[in-house]
Design an enzyme around this catalytic site. Sequence first.
Site, PDB file in Angstrom:
ATOM      1  CG  ASP A  70      -1.075  -0.533   2.237  1.00 48.20           C
ATOM      2  OD1 ASP A  70       0.592  -0.333   2.717  1.00 48.20           O
ATOM      3  OD2 ASP A  70      -1.036  -0.530   3.148  1.00 48.20           O
ATOM      4  CG  ASP A 480       0.831  -0.242  11.096  1.00 47.57           C
ATOM      5  OD1 ASP A 480       0.436   0.397  11.341  1.00 47.57           O
ATOM      6  OD2 ASP A 480       1.028  -0.596   9.783  1.00 47.57           O
TER       7      ASP A 480
END
Length: 889
Positions: A70, A480
Site C-alpha cells: 500500500d 504498526d
Amino acid sequence: MRRTRVLTAVLALAAGLLAGTPPALASATDQATIAAESYTWKNARIDGGGFVPGIVFNRKEKNLAYARTDIGGAYRWQESSRTWTPLLDSVGWDDWGHTGVVSLASDSADPNKVYAAVGTYTNSWDPKNGAVLRSSNRGASWQTANLPFKLGGNMPGRGMGERLAVDPNKNSVLYLGAPSGKGLWRSTDSGATWSQVTNFPNVGNYVQDPSDTSGYANDNQGIVWVTFDESTGTSGNATKTIYVGVADKDNAVYRSTDAGVTWTRLAGQPTGYLAHKGVLDTVNGYLYLAYSDKGGPYDGGKGQLWRYATATGTWTNISPVAEADTYYGFSGLTVDRQKPGTVMATAYSSWWPDTQIFRSKDSGGTWTKAWDYTSYPTRANRYTMDVSSSPWLTWGANPSPPEQTPKLGWMTEALEIDPFNSNRMMYGTGATIYGTENLTNWDSGSQFAIKPMVQGLEETAVNDLASPPSGAPLLSALGDVGGFRHTDLTKVPSMMFTSPNFTTTTSLDFAETNPNTVVRVGNLDSGPHIAFSTDNGANWFAGTDPSGVSGGGTVAAASDGSRFVWSPAGTGVQYATGFGTSWQTSSGIPAGAIVESDRVDPKTFYGFKSGKFYVSTDGGATFTASSATGLPGGDSVRFKALPGGKGDVWLAGGATDGAYGLWHSTNGGTSWTKLSGVEQADAIGFGKAAAGAAYQTLYTSAKIAGVRGIFRSTDKGATWIRVNDDAHQWGWTGAAITGDPRVYGRVYVSTNGRGVIYGDTSDTSGGGDGGGGGGTDPTPTPTGACAVTYKITNQWSGGFQADVQLSNTGTSAWPNWSLTWTFPNGQTVSQAWNAEATQSGSTATAKNVGWNGNVAAGSSVSFGFTGSWSGTNTKPTAFKLGDQSCTVS
C-alpha cells in the site's frame, strides 16, 4: 493493528511530506559540491511488516509473480533465491506518492511487460496525481504515464482488485478502474496514453464514511476490478467480453460483450454488497465473486460468495457459511488454473479469533475450512505454521483458545494459487506474505505447511532511528510493528519491542554516555505510552503516563540516563528523574514541541516549536526561548545534538514557502549559522569520523546543488557527497537518518514504507569528501590504474540487468571518466542509470553524468543498465578507461 498504518503515513505527511516539494532549482555554491562514491544499499532485515493487498502471477510463464504494497512499492518474485526484488526504489522525493501501488498487471502475452497503477492518496495528502508505470523488462526500469486524477494505494478499498488489467488477446489494450468518481479508463497503446471510457455507465458511489471531512474515508471507491474472458477473443484481436466491478452495492458488476463498445449491468446479480473480487474460470464458464458489506481492508461484517454462469446468466449463492453466521466479508479469491473446479476464498475481515480460508473442489458446491472447532474453544487446523524465519510474527503473544499464535492472518485480501503449480499458494496479510508448497495435502486429509514467503519484501514505515556507540548497532521506531533491536543487520530480529508493544513507536533515544539506558514512546489503544530499557533495548518495562497523554510524541534521554524529557501528544512537555514514575510539567516551552538532549551535559535539553528554539539547563524543569531568528517557521523540523560536543546542535527542516535548509549552532542554540550550500534538508545525523578528520561525519536527506538525495560530509558541512543514486531513492526519506558511530561511511536511512535502508561505502580508507561536479565529456582522459567488476544481477528471456563498478586504483583523481567494452555475443544496452550509455556495433561506452564525474584515488563509482540478448549472455572480459586497460574481476 493495521489501522495505525494509515495514521503513520498521515502523521508523516503532517510532519513534512507536503513541505517536501522542492522550489525551482537553485544554483550550487562553492561550499556545496557533489562528488561520486560507490555505496552498497541493503535493508536491515525485518521481512514484511506491512499490508500486502495484491499478489499477481503471470499466466504464461512459470515462477513469474509480483506483489504490491500500500505504501512500500512493488516487488517481483525471484524463484532461484525464493526472495522478492524491489522494483520502485527509483521513485524520487518529488514523486513519493508513486510508492503506493493500487494495482499491478503482468502481461500474459509478453511476460517481459508489467504495469503498476501508482499514487498513495486521493485527497490533499498526496499533492500529485496518480500514474500508470509501464516496464518492458519486468520492472527493472519504468516509463510513466501521468493521469489527470489521483489514485489511492493507501486508501480504503485498496484490497479490492485488480483495478488494472491487460487484454490477454490484444496486449496493447489495458483498462484501469479509477476512484473518486473518475470512471473507467482505457489505453490502446500499451499504457502510454489513457482516455476515459465515456460510455461506461457507473462511476461507483460507495464511501466508507460520508461524515469524514478529510477526503480520506469519504472518497468514492469507484471502479474496483476488471476481468477479461480470454475465451472470447483471438490473438491480436481485442477480447470481446469484459467484466467490471463497481463500488456500488446495488449495481456491482457490469459486462461488455463487444470489446468495450457498450456496457450493461449483469441482470439478476445480488445486491446489498460490494464485489471485492471477480475471478473467471473460462474452462467451466463461471465468474466467481467475493462480496462484503464494506470496502475493507479493516472493516467488513457480513459477506457472501456467488457464482455466475457466463453462458446461461444463472446466479448461484455458493457461500460456505450462511450469511447470518458471518461476522466478516469475503475478499481473497482464486481458482486453480490446473484444476479449474477448485476455488478458494478468504474471510478477510475476521479478526477474532483468526482469519479463515475456504476451499472447494466442486466449483463452490461444497467447502472445507482451514480450521474448525472440534469442541469450542478447541481448534483443529488443516495446516501447520512455521514462522522461524520471521519469529516476531508471534507478536510475543500468549493468547487463550480459540486464538492461536502465530495467527493464520488478518486483512487477507490477496490470495493466489500458482497457475502452474496446484501445490503453491501465497496470500497476503497485514504484516507479511504467507505461502505453502504442499497445498493439495488439504484434500488428502493431511496438513499443509504454511510459512512466510516474504524475504526481500520490506514494508515498514520508519519514524526514528538510533545507532548507539555500543550494544546493538541499530534501534528503530516503526509504524504498526513498533520497532526492533538489530544486533545483526542481515538477520530478522526474534521479536519487536514488547512490554509494552506499541502499535506505532513515534520516538526513541538512548543515553549517550550510558547506551544501556534506552527510552521509547508510542501509540497504544490502552496502556502506557512510554517504556524504558536498562540493557540496550533487549528488555523493556513500562513507565507511567502523566495525565492527559494520548500519543507518543517525542522523547529525550539525558546524556547519562539520569532523567528524561517527554513531549507527548495530548498534554504539555514533561520531565522526570529516574524512569518516569513521577512526571512534572516543564515550563517555558509549548505543548507539542520536539525535544532532544545535549549529548554531553545531562541537565541540558533542547526543544523546537513553530520557529522557536528552546533550551533547558536544569534537566527540563524550565525552558527559555532562544532569541535566534530565521529558523523554519513551521514544525517540519528535526534536530540533533552532536555526541561529544556540548552545545553543538544541527537543525534540518522547513518548507518551500519559507526558510528551508540546514542550520548549525555551537552555543546551544543561542545563535545559528545556515549552511548556504544546502537548499533543503529534512533530517540530520552523525556517524564515525573519517580518517584524519577532527569532526564526526554528517549525513542528511537533502537537496544540494539542485539534486535531491542522501548526502555525506566529512568536513563539517563544507562539502558534500551524494551517496545514493537515481536507482536508490526510496521516495520520502525525511523522517530520520543516522550514521553508525562504529563503522565509517555507514548510514541508516528511514523510508515511509520500504523499511530501514542502510548503505556502506566502498571507500574503506575513510578519506575526506570534496570534489566537483564536472561535465560528461571525458576531458582530460583519466589516467592511472583502474578495475572493473561486472555483474549480471537479473536475467530473463531476451533481457538482462547488469551492474558495473569502476574503481580508481591509481594515485590521482579522475575529473571525468569514460568506460568502453565489447559485448561478446551481440548484446545491446537499452537503458542505463548513473551513466550515459551509447553503443556502436558490439562496442558499448558509458560516460559519467554530471554529479559522479569526480572519482578520487581509491574510490569507486557504480552504474547499471538493462540490455537485450539472445542465445548466450557471456560477460565482457576487457574494459578500457580511455586508452588504459582495466583489471577485470
